[in-house]
Motif scaffolding. Structure first.
Motif, mmCIF file in Angstrom:
data_model
loop_
_atom_site.group_PDB
_atom_site.id
_atom_site.type_symbol
_atom_site.label_atom_id
_atom_site.label_comp_id
_atom_site.label_asym_id
_atom_site.label_seq_id
_atom_site.Cartn_x
_atom_site.Cartn_y
_atom_site.Cartn_z
ATOM 1 N N VAL A 118 0.852 -1.182 0.000
ATOM 2 C CA VAL A 118 0.000 0.000 0.000
ATOM 3 C C VAL A 118 0.895 1.242 0.000
ATOM 4 N N HIS A 119 0.730 2.069 -1.014
ATOM 5 C CA HIS A 119 1.463 3.334 -1.132
ATOM 6 C C HIS A 119 0.467 4.450 -0.875
ATOM 7 N N LEU A 120 0.703 5.228 0.161
ATOM 8 C CA LEU A 120 -0.213 6.293 0.565
ATOM 9 C C LEU A 120 0.457 7.647 0.392
ATOM 10 N N ASP A 121 -0.059 8.447 -0.517
ATOM 11 C CA ASP A 121 0.379 9.836 -0.653
ATOM 12 C C ASP A 121 -0.498 10.692 0.253
ATOM 13 N N ALA A 122 0.122 11.495 1.106
ATOM 14 C CA ALA A 122 -0.637 12.341 2.026
ATOM 15 C C ALA A 122 -1.537 13.323 1.288
ATOM 16 N N ASP A 123 -1.189 13.654 0.048
ATOM 17 C CA ASP A 123 -2.013 14.626 -0.670
ATOM 18 C C ASP A 123 -3.327 14.052 -1.187
ATOM 19 N N VAL A 124 -3.601 12.786 -0.890
ATOM 20 C CA VAL A 124 -4.923 12.235 -1.195
ATOM 21 C C VAL A 124 -5.968 12.825 -0.249
ATOM 22 N N LEU A 125 -5.492 13.322 0.905
ATOM 23 C CA LEU A 125 -6.398 13.956 1.863
ATOM 24 C C LEU A 125 -6.738 15.372 1.408
ATOM 25 N N ASP A 126 -7.930 15.793 1.746
ATOM 26 C CA ASP A 126 -8.366 17.134 1.405
ATOM 27 C C ASP A 126 -7.442 18.159 2.064
ATOM 28 N N PRO A 127 -7.081 19.226 1.349
ATOM 29 C CA PRO A 127 -6.169 20.224 1.917
ATOM 30 C C PRO A 127 -6.709 20.932 3.160
ATOM 31 N N THR A 128 -8.007 20.854 3.409
ATOM 32 C CA THR A 128 -8.539 21.455 4.639
ATOM 33 C C THR A 128 -8.081 20.685 5.871
ATOM 34 N N VAL A 129 -7.710 19.418 5.697
ATOM 35 C CA VAL A 129 -7.225 18.607 6.817
ATOM 36 C C VAL A 129 -5.752 18.237 6.668
ATOM 37 N N MET A 130 -5.208 18.348 5.443
ATOM 38 C CA MET A 130 -3.805 18.014 5.205
ATOM 39 C C MET A 130 -3.163 19.098 4.328
ATOM 40 N N PRO A 131 -2.838 20.233 4.944
ATOM 41 C CA PRO A 131 -2.219 21.310 4.168
ATOM 42 C C PRO A 131 -0.722 21.120 3.954
ATOM 43 N N ALA A 132 -0.116 20.144 4.600
ATOM 44 C CA ALA A 132 1.336 19.966 4.568
ATOM 45 C C ALA A 132 1.791 19.089 3.398
ATOM 46 N N VAL A 133 1.358 19.463 2.202
ATOM 47 C CA VAL A 133 1.762 18.759 0.983
ATOM 48 C C VAL A 133 2.115 19.815 -0.063
ATOM 49 N N ASP A 134 2.950 19.435 -1.012
ATOM 50 C CA ASP A 134 3.391 20.410 -2.000
ATOM 51 C C ASP A 134 2.400 20.634 -3.136
ATOM 52 N N SER A 135 1.485 19.706 -3.320
ATOM 53 C CA SER A 135 0.499 19.885 -4.398
ATOM 54 C C SER A 135 -0.901 19.512 -3.906
ATOM 55 N N PRO A 136 -1.478 20.353 -3.028
ATOM 56 C CA PRO A 136 -2.820 20.045 -2.512
ATOM 57 C C PRO A 136 -3.857 20.044 -3.630
ATOM 58 N N ASP A 137 -4.774 19.129 -3.547
ATOM 59 C CA ASP A 137 -5.819 19.008 -4.553
ATOM 60 C C ASP A 137 -7.172 19.104 -3.854
ATOM 61 N N PRO A 138 -7.962 20.109 -4.186
ATOM 62 C CA PRO A 138 -9.266 20.259 -3.535
ATOM 63 C C PRO A 138 -10.145 19.015 -3.720
ATOM 64 N N ASP A 139 -11.041 18.828 -2.788
ATOM 65 C CA ASP A 139 -11.997 17.719 -2.815
ATOM 66 C C ASP A 139 -11.327 16.363 -2.593
ATOM 67 N N VAL B 180 4.281 5.851 3.383
ATOM 68 C CA VAL B 180 3.564 7.123 3.355
ATOM 69 C C VAL B 180 4.510 8.163 2.773
ATOM 70 N N THR B 181 4.037 8.894 1.773
ATOM 71 C CA THR B 181 4.871 9.897 1.124
ATOM 72 C C THR B 181 4.108 11.210 0.959
ATOM 73 N N ILE B 182 4.791 12.193 0.451
ATOM 74 C CA ILE B 182 4.295 13.510 0.059
ATOM 75 C C ILE B 182 4.120 14.463 1.246
ATOM 76 N N TYR B 183 4.045 13.968 2.459
ATOM 77 C CA TYR B 183 3.938 14.853 3.626
ATOM 78 C C TYR B 183 5.187 15.733 3.693
ATOM 79 N N ASP B 184 4.999 17.040 3.888
ATOM 80 C CA ASP B 184 6.107 17.994 3.953
ATOM 81 C C ASP B 184 6.113 18.677 5.323
#
Length: 107
Positions: free
Chosen positions: A30-51, A76-80
């Motif tokens: 299982v590869h989990l990119d933190a930016d799969v979470l909504d930026p309202t709860v996970m702003p600590a990513v370099d490419s936040p994607d709404p919804d 777990v990746t992408i968390y900054d």
């Protein structure tokens, strides 16, 4: 996201884990990119994607995958951390992973 939500994340997690239960596979990762979470709860990513996914949706998706005996690992990746000076996004991500890994009925 629309398609994932039309399935319901837990049902999609169950169906995916079941699809990997074939003799031809020794296991899955299982590869989990933190930016799969909504930026309202996970702003600590370099490419936040709404919804993105909300925490409960991600938890419902992860639980059946991580509970599968065929699951051999998780990363777990992408968390900054530079974008999370107070550590709140890290705490959320950590809690999600720990809860998803907990045996059924815990967490």
């Amino acid at each position: 996201m629309g398609e994932l939500r039309s399935w319901e994340p837990g049902a999609l997690g169950d169906a995916t884990a079941q699809a990997f239960e074939i003799p031809e596979l020794d296991g899955f990762w299982v590869h989990l990119d933190a930016d799969v979470l909504d930026p309202t709860v996970m702003p600590a990513v370099d490419s936040p994607d709404p919804d993105g996914l909300l925490p409960d949706e991600l938890l419902s998706l992860l639980r059946p995958l991580l509970a599968s005996p065929r699951c051999v690992g998780l990363n777990v990746t992408i968390y900054d951390p530079d974008l999370d000076p107070e550590g709140t996004a890290c705490a959320l991500l950590t809690d999600l992973v720990v809860t998803a890994l907990a045996p059924a009925g815990e967490g």
